[in-house]
Design a protein around this motif. Structure first.
Motif, PDB file in Angstrom:
ATOM      1  N   LEU A 266       0.829  -1.206   0.000  1.00 28.50           N
ATOM      2  CA  LEU A 266       0.000   0.000   0.000  1.00 28.50           C
ATOM      3  C   LEU A 266       0.867   1.261   0.000  1.00 28.50           C
ATOM      4  CD1 LEU A 266      -2.832  -0.910   2.553  1.00 28.50           C
ATOM      5  CD2 LEU A 266      -3.058  -0.706   0.102  1.00 28.50           C
ATOM      6  N   GLY A 267       2.128   1.106   0.350  1.00 26.56           N
ATOM      7  CA  GLY A 267       3.040   2.245   0.265  1.00 26.56           C
ATOM      8  C   GLY A 267       3.547   2.777   1.599  1.00 26.56           C
ATOM      9  N   PHE A 268       3.300   2.062   2.683  1.00 24.84           N
ATOM     10  CA  PHE A 268       3.810   2.534   3.975  1.00 24.84           C
ATOM     11  C   PHE A 268       5.330   2.352   4.019  1.00 24.84           C
ATOM     12  CE2 PHE A 268      -0.646   1.658   4.960  1.00 24.84           C
ATOM     13  CZ  PHE A 268      -0.982   2.828   5.627  1.00 24.84           C
ATOM     14  N   ASP A 269       6.019   3.359   4.557  1.00 29.97           N
ATOM     15  CA  ASP A 269       7.479   3.318   4.583  1.00 29.97           C
ATOM     16  C   ASP A 269       8.002   2.451   5.725  1.00 29.97           C
ATOM     17  OD1 ASP A 269       8.178   5.338   2.432  1.00 29.97           O
ATOM     18  OD2 ASP A 269       6.778   6.476   3.671  1.00 29.97           O
ATOM     19  N   TYR A 270       7.345   2.560   6.878  1.00 29.32           N
ATOM     20  CA  TYR A 270       7.778   1.774   8.026  1.00 29.32           C
ATOM     21  C   TYR A 270       6.573   1.027   8.587  1.00 29.32           C
ATOM     22  CZ  TYR A 270      11.023   5.752   7.807  1.00 29.32           C
ATOM     23  OH  TYR A 270      11.863   6.736   7.382  1.00 29.32           O
ATOM     24  N   VAL A 271       6.695  -0.267   8.722  1.00 23.94           N
ATOM     25  CA  VAL A 271       5.586  -1.050   9.265  1.00 23.94           C
ATOM     26  C   VAL A 271       5.983  -1.570  10.649  1.00 23.94           C
ATOM     27  CG1 VAL A 271       3.998  -2.964   8.888  1.00 23.94           C
ATOM     28  CG2 VAL A 271       4.894  -1.686   6.931  1.00 23.94           C
ATOM     29  N   TYR A 272       5.331  -1.026  11.674  1.00 25.68           N
ATOM     30  CA  TYR A 272       5.678  -1.344  13.055  1.00 25.68           C
ATOM     31  C   TYR A 272       4.545  -2.088  13.756  1.00 25.68           C
ATOM     32  CZ  TYR A 272       9.494   2.026  12.384  1.00 25.68           C
ATOM     33  OH  TYR A 272      10.595   2.684  11.933  1.00 25.68           O
ATOM     34  N   ASP A 273       4.883  -2.597  14.933  1.00 29.16           N
ATOM     35  CA  ASP A 273       3.929  -3.423  15.666  1.00 29.16           C
ATOM     36  C   ASP A 273       3.577  -2.756  17.001  1.00 29.16           C
ATOM     37  OD1 ASP A 273       2.436  -5.447  16.709  1.00 29.16           O
ATOM     38  OD2 ASP A 273       3.839  -7.042  16.176  1.00 29.16           O
ATOM     39  N   SER A 274       2.280  -2.552  17.244  1.00 24.11           N
ATOM     40  CA  SER A 274       1.870  -1.983  18.536  1.00 24.11           C
ATOM     41  C   SER A 274       2.234  -2.931  19.682  1.00 24.11           C
ATOM     42  CB  SER A 274       0.364  -1.714  18.578  1.00 24.11           C
ATOM     43  OG  SER A 274      -0.045  -1.009  17.445  1.00 24.11           O
ATOM     44  N   PRO A 330      -0.499   1.796  24.261  1.00 22.68           N
ATOM     45  CA  PRO A 330       0.552   1.434  23.296  1.00 22.68           C
ATOM     46  C   PRO A 330       0.473   2.261  22.006  1.00 22.68           C
ATOM     47  CG  PRO A 330      -0.326  -0.536  24.307  1.00 22.68           C
ATOM     48  CD  PRO A 330      -1.162   0.604  24.812  1.00 22.68           C
ATOM     49  N   GLN A 331      -0.743   2.523  21.520  1.00 22.73           N
ATOM     50  CA  GLN A 331      -0.876   3.324  20.296  1.00 22.73           C
ATOM     51  C   GLN A 331      -0.170   4.669  20.455  1.00 22.73           C
ATOM     52  OE1 GLN A 331      -4.481   4.179  17.700  1.00 22.73           O
ATOM     53  NE2 GLN A 331      -4.647   5.974  18.992  1.00 22.73           N
ATOM     54  N   GLN A 332      -0.448   5.344  21.561  1.00 17.70           N
ATOM     55  CA  GLN A 332       0.089   6.693  21.747  1.00 17.70           C
ATOM     56  C   GLN A 332       1.575   6.671  22.081  1.00 17.70           C
ATOM     57  OE1 GLN A 332      -3.181   8.039  20.293  1.00 17.70           O
ATOM     58  NE2 GLN A 332      -1.497   9.397  20.797  1.00 17.70           N
ATOM     59  N   MET A 333       2.010   5.636  22.822  1.00 15.82           N
ATOM     60  CA  MET A 333       3.442   5.521  23.116  1.00 15.82           C
ATOM     61  C   MET A 333       4.228   5.397  21.826  1.00 15.82           C
ATOM     62  SD  MET A 333       4.288   3.197  26.377  1.00 15.82           S
ATOM     63  CE  MET A 333       3.573   3.462  27.990  1.00 15.82           C
ATOM     64  N   LEU A 334       3.751   4.519  20.947  1.00 12.33           N
ATOM     65  CA  LEU A 334       4.507   4.281  19.713  1.00 12.33           C
ATOM     66  C   LEU A 334       4.469   5.517  18.814  1.00 12.33           C
ATOM     67  CD1 LEU A 334       6.300   2.203  18.475  1.00 12.33           C
ATOM     68  CD2 LEU A 334       4.367   1.233  17.259  1.00 12.33           C
ATOM     69  N   GLY A 335       3.329   6.176  18.767  1.00 12.83           N
ATOM     70  CA  GLY A 335       3.220   7.409  17.977  1.00 12.83           C
ATOM     71  C   GLY A 335       4.255   8.423  18.434  1.00 12.83           C
ATOM     72  N   ALA A 362     -12.700   3.790  19.494  1.00 13.51           N
ATOM     73  CA  ALA A 362     -12.311   4.779  20.505  1.00 13.51           C
ATOM     74  C   ALA A 362     -10.882   5.280  20.284  1.00 13.51           C
ATOM     75  CB  ALA A 362     -12.446   4.180  21.902  1.00 13.51           C
ATOM     76  N   LYS A 363     -10.049   4.442  19.658  1.00 10.25           N
ATOM     77  CA  LYS A 363      -8.670   4.854  19.370  1.00 10.25           C
ATOM     78  C   LYS A 363      -8.655   6.074  18.462  1.00 10.25           C
ATOM     79  CE  LYS A 363      -6.182   1.887  21.636  1.00 10.25           C
ATOM     80  NZ  LYS A 363      -5.290   2.355  22.696  1.00 10.25           N
ATOM     81  N   LYS A 364      -9.690   6.199  17.625  1.00  9.64           N
ATOM     82  CA  LYS A 364      -9.786   7.347  16.724  1.00  9.64           C
ATOM     83  C   LYS A 364      -9.910   8.628  17.538  1.00  9.64           C
ATOM     84  CE  LYS A 364     -11.935   4.900  12.879  1.00  9.64           C
ATOM     85  NZ  LYS A 364     -11.132   5.413  11.754  1.00  9.64           N
ATOM     86  N   HIS A 365     -10.721   8.554  18.563  1.00 12.97           N
ATOM     87  CA  HIS A 365     -10.886   9.721  19.435  1.00 12.97           C
ATOM     88  C   HIS A 365      -9.621   9.960  20.252  1.00 12.97           C
ATOM     89  CE1 HIS A 365     -12.650  12.655  22.087  1.00 12.97           C
ATOM     90  NE2 HIS A 365     -12.202  11.960  23.108  1.00 12.97           N
ATOM     91  N   GLU A 366      -9.036   8.877  20.747  1.00 13.10           N
ATOM     92  CA  GLU A 366      -7.823   9.001  21.561  1.00 13.10           C
ATOM     93  C   GLU A 366      -6.729   9.760  20.805  1.00 13.10           C
ATOM     94  OE1 GLU A 366      -5.347   5.479  22.143  1.00 13.10           O
ATOM     95  OE2 GLU A 366      -5.196   5.950  24.259  1.00 13.10           O
ATOM     96  N   ASP A 379       0.626  12.889  17.648  1.00 12.08           N
ATOM     97  CA  ASP A 379       1.534  11.733  17.712  1.00 12.08           C
ATOM     98  C   ASP A 379       1.049  10.621  16.785  1.00 12.08           C
ATOM     99  OD1 ASP A 379       3.029  13.082  19.570  1.00 12.08           O
ATOM    100  OD2 ASP A 379       2.030  12.169  21.296  1.00 12.08           O
ATOM    101  N   VAL A 380      -0.274  10.490  16.703  1.00 16.49           N
ATOM    102  CA  VAL A 380      -0.868   9.538  15.759  1.00 16.49           C
ATOM    103  C   VAL A 380      -1.799  10.350  14.860  1.00 16.49           C
ATOM    104  CG1 VAL A 380      -2.409   7.551  15.501  1.00 16.49           C
ATOM    105  CG2 VAL A 380      -0.714   7.579  17.342  1.00 16.49           C
ATOM    106  N   ASP A 381      -1.541  10.318  13.562  1.00 16.00           N
ATOM    107  CA  ASP A 381      -2.289  11.193  12.665  1.00 16.00           C
ATOM    108  C   ASP A 381      -3.667  10.644  12.317  1.00 16.00           C
ATOM    109  OD1 ASP A 381      -0.249  13.430  11.624  1.00 16.00           O
ATOM    110  OD2 ASP A 381       0.828  11.564  12.011  1.00 16.00           O
ATOM    111  N   HIS A 382      -3.695   9.386  11.927  1.00 19.90           N
ATOM    112  CA  HIS A 382      -4.975   8.794  11.559  1.00 19.90           C
ATOM    113  C   HIS A 382      -5.061   7.371  12.086  1.00 19.90           C
ATOM    114  CE1 HIS A 382      -5.451  12.236   9.041  1.00 19.90           C
ATOM    115  NE2 HIS A 382      -4.381  11.943   8.352  1.00 19.90           N
ATOM    116  N   VAL A 383      -6.292   6.986  12.401  1.00 20.61           N
ATOM    117  CA  VAL A 383      -6.512   5.627  12.897  1.00 20.61           C
ATOM    118  C   VAL A 383      -7.475   4.933  11.945  1.00 20.61           C
ATOM    119  CG1 VAL A 383      -7.352   4.245  14.817  1.00 20.61           C
ATOM    120  CG2 VAL A 383      -6.174   6.401  15.271  1.00 20.61           C
TER     121      VAL A 383
END
Lengths: 578, 158
Positions: A266-274, A330-335, A362-366, A379-383
């Motif tokens: 899809l074109g992601f440059d870095y694929v990381y794991d939460s 974890p989502q926000q830490m990694l962001g 809810a992660k979208k709101h977070e 820190d996280v642009d889109h969910v």
């Protein structure tokens, strides 16, 4: 009379087949046990019986036509499920529903997994004999997490009962009367202005597109097409054991390698794991717990990975804000970490996007919370949800099942089994125990975590630490959490560490996942995570050497300095009435 | 919400021992006080009864008796039951709407009148029936209703 004869007499007859009664609470459950998938919109085993949709009709000898969800099975009942009359009644009901709303399947967010759509197909409806109504209500796009499209609502009330009975929130209810009846947020306000905690369980049970998680797909495509921009992506643990269902794989089948390949295509440059940042969370959160436990300060400690739970506490029990772990999810830490790392290595904050693939609404709101940004960049642009990312994969025409698996990018793609467990209720607790046990030099063989792997909404485990006992609970479903809080207040129960996940079963049953209706189905996903834990090389978060490296590079200790700034947060009192 | 209104409502709630099952009589009393049910008041009641405000709103909008927007000083109830309907109550309703310029709301802009259509007042022998501020008017014609409204308007001006 012998016991055997008694037992064989305890049956009813469904379509000429004898079906034993084994304590089923209603006829509908018994019919399903006889392998007949009787249609219904408004019956869910974990919600109260409403009996409104009139689709589960049956003809009972001597009783006439009844809604099977509202009838108790009685010995000797003779039941017909598909008489000519019932078939016609069901068709009329569904046709009327189709006529009374704007059900434009091709552009609908629930296209291909809408219950109304599949029932229309199941009942063989080829035309709608009734005049379409002209009423079209505007969509409510106010919430970051959930979109309401009232013109698609069929008034089954599933969302209302879910919100109140399972989640103890009650943000929506019926309003007005007769043909004007609508499901509306409290006092007819916008969804973002009411008590909604964004868990999205309403979208999971909504049989149509009236409630659905908000899509951010087009924004993500825009980032991917921006050649100057680096785009990182993280995948939550629960996604890997559910996305396969979109491609006819069994629930729980782990497709980690396939998702990584698909995301790279899809074109992601870095694929990381939460799961990497889940390991990081454990190191921070377990450390925080040990500190609080020894000092007996702000106890008990509640987990903080679930944003719907956080919102619930802030709104209804702000006095417990201090008891929440200050760890970001974890989502926000990694962001925060990925962007900080990018900047430290010479990049500019404006040139990198962080996208996260979550089983959750809810992660979208977070991600949109003010405190989770630095220099005006989130820190996280889109969910994007599990279902959302499968739509992107479909849009590109990728044959998901036949992809060659690839590995996550390092360093933030490396995880231990503990980090993967986060996706199921009880998983965070188990991961914390693996950390705490080592730090406190407990005999690990004595600790049995199987009690944390059941389907129950409340799970308990006790750890013996010297003469003291650490009492731990893992709860899922906010009603269960509410009951627990009330019991703690009144002194009926006592715990030291409490894990709370808003969705029943934890993230595997989140609103962003492919729709499931049976607990067994959800549990298969959890089992997929337990299997992944076994196959991974390491099982304790503290063994993740890339996590250790993070602290070396940041030049600080756990919970201190930059680690505190990047990985910890604060909470707000959002109680409406003070 | 003002503390004095909070106290006023709390008193009503106290009389019903804060029982959620008494929501309807509570709302009736509160409406007697305010002439309608303001949103912040419904929210406060929900909070005090420990039930979702969405439920209070649901009850308030279900029953025609409750109003969620302010009602006029004079309530004009026009019966549109079978007998009154046959006796052309619709013409009376249209006349009132035209005279009071009611398009989006059932309450006139000056806040003097609210039009309510009711299904049956139980006085079919007097059809078509109109009740204004408790006074029953029998076999009403469009001319009569026009005069009645003018009369009240003139009275109000004084």
């Amino acid at each position: 009379m012998s016991k055997d004869i008694k037992e064989t007499e305890n049956f009813i007859t469904i379509e000429n087949i004898k079906v034993p009664i084994e304590g089923e609470k209603n006829l509908l459950v018994l019919i399903r046990k006889a392998n007949i998938e009787i249609p219904t919109f408004c019956y869910h085993s974990n919600l109260s019986t409403y009996g409104a949709c009139r689709l589960c009709l049956v003809d009972i000898e001597g009783m006439g036509i009844q809604a099977s969800c509202s009838i108790k099975p009685k010995v000797g009942m003779k039941v017909k499920v598909h008489t000519a009359q019932i078939r016609e009644m069901r068709r009329v009901n569904v046709e009327l529903l189709l006529a009374s709303g704007y059900h434009e399947c091709t552009t609908c967010s629930k296209n291909t997994f809408c219950k109304l759509q599949s029932l229309a197909r199941q009942l063989g409806i080829k035309e709608i004999r009734f005049k379409k109504t002209e009423k079209k209500s505007p969509r409510d796009l106010s919430s970051d997490a959930i979109v309401r499209d009232p013109s698609k609502c069929i008034l089954c009330g599933d969302c209302i009962r879910m919100c109140e009975e399972v989640q103890a929130v009650g943000a929506i209810d019926f309003a007005f009367r007769g043909s004007d009846t609508e499901v509306v947020p409290s006092l007819n306000k916008n969804l973002k202005d009411v008590e909604c905690v964004y868990c999205g369980q309403c979208t999971r049970v909504c049989p149509t597109g009236a409630l659905s998680p908000k899509s951010e797909v087009s924004k993500i495509w825009a980032d991917l097409h921006d050649k100057k921009r680096k785009v990182a992506v993280q995948i939550a643990p629960a996604v890997r054991v559910a996305i396969g269902e979109k491609y006819d794989l069994a629930p729980g089948k782990s497709t980690t390698g396939l998702i990584v390949t698909a995301l790279k295509m899809l074109g992601f440059d870095y694929v990381y794991d939460s799961s990497f940042s889940a390991d990081l969370t454990i190191v921070e959160e377990a450390n925080e717990f040990l500190d609080r436990f020894t000092k007996n300060k702000n106890m008990p400690q509640y987990t903080s990975c679930c944003p719907a739970w956080i919102r619930f506490v802030e709104q209804f029990y702000p006095e417990l804000n201090k008891n929440l772990s200050t760890c970001k999810s974890p989502q926000q830490m990694l962001g925060a970490l990925v962007k900080e790392d990018f900047v430290r290595k010479g990049g500019k904050r404006k040139d990198i996007s962080m996208i996260s693939v979550m089983p959750c609404s809810a992660k979208k709101h977070e991600a949109k919370r003010e405190e989770f940004s630095k220099e005006q960049y989130a820190d996280v642009d889109h969910v994007i949800t599990t279902v959302g990312v499968s739509r992107m994969i479909d849009e590109m025409g990728i044959d998901f099942r036949n992809l060659k698996p690839s590995s996550f990018d390092l360093p933030f793609g490396f995880k231990t089994g503990a980090g993967v467990l986060f996706g199921a209720s009880g998983g965070v607790t188990e991961a914390v125990i693996r950390y705490v046990a080592e730090k406190l030099a407990l005999k690990e063989d004595d600790i049995d975590c199987t009690a944390l792997r059941t389907i129950d909404g409340v799970k308990e485990i006790n750890l013996k630490v010297g003469k003291k006992e650490v009492k731990i609970a893992a709860v899922s479903g906010l009603k269960n959490a509410k009951d627990l809080i009330e019991d703690l207040k009144s002194g009926k129960r006592h715990y030291d560490f409490i894990e709370v996940m808003a969705c029943p079963g934890g993230c595997v049953g989140g609103a962003g996942q492919p729709v499931y209706s049976k607990v067994k189905h959800r549990q298969k996903r959890a089992e997929g995570l337990y299997k992944a834990d076994v196959t991974l090389e390491l099982h304790k978060s503290q063994e993740n050497h890339y996590v250790k490296k993070v602290y070396e590079e940041l030049g600080c200790k756990v919970g201190k300095g930059l680690a505190h700034e990047l990985f910890h947060t604060h909470y707000t009192d959002r109680k409406k009435h003070k | 919400m003002k503390t004095e209104s909070q106290e006023k409502i709390s008193k009503i709630l106290e009389n019903y021992s804060y029982k959620p099952e008494k929501l309807i009589p509570i709302l009736q009393k509160v409406q007697d006080e305010y002439n309608y049910l303001p949103k912040d008041v419904m929210d406060f009641i929900a909070y005090k009864l420990n039930i979702p405000s969405a439920r209070v709103f649901g009850v308030a909008t279900f029953f025609a008796h409750f109003a969620i927007t302010p009602k006029g000083k004079y309530i004009i109830k026009v019966c549109d039951g079978t007998a009154c309907h046959v006796k052309k109550s619709e013409a009376i309703i249209n006349k009132i709407k035209e005279k009071l310029n009611l398009t989006n709301s059932n309450t006139s802009e000056d806040g003097l009148f609210t039009l309510e259509c009711v299904s049956c007042l139980g006085a079919c022998g007097l059809a078509p029936v109109v009740v204004i501020g408790g006074d029953v008017h029998a076999q009403v014609t469009t001319q009569q209703i026009s005069d009645l409204i003018d009369g009240i308007k003139n009275e109000a001006k004084k």
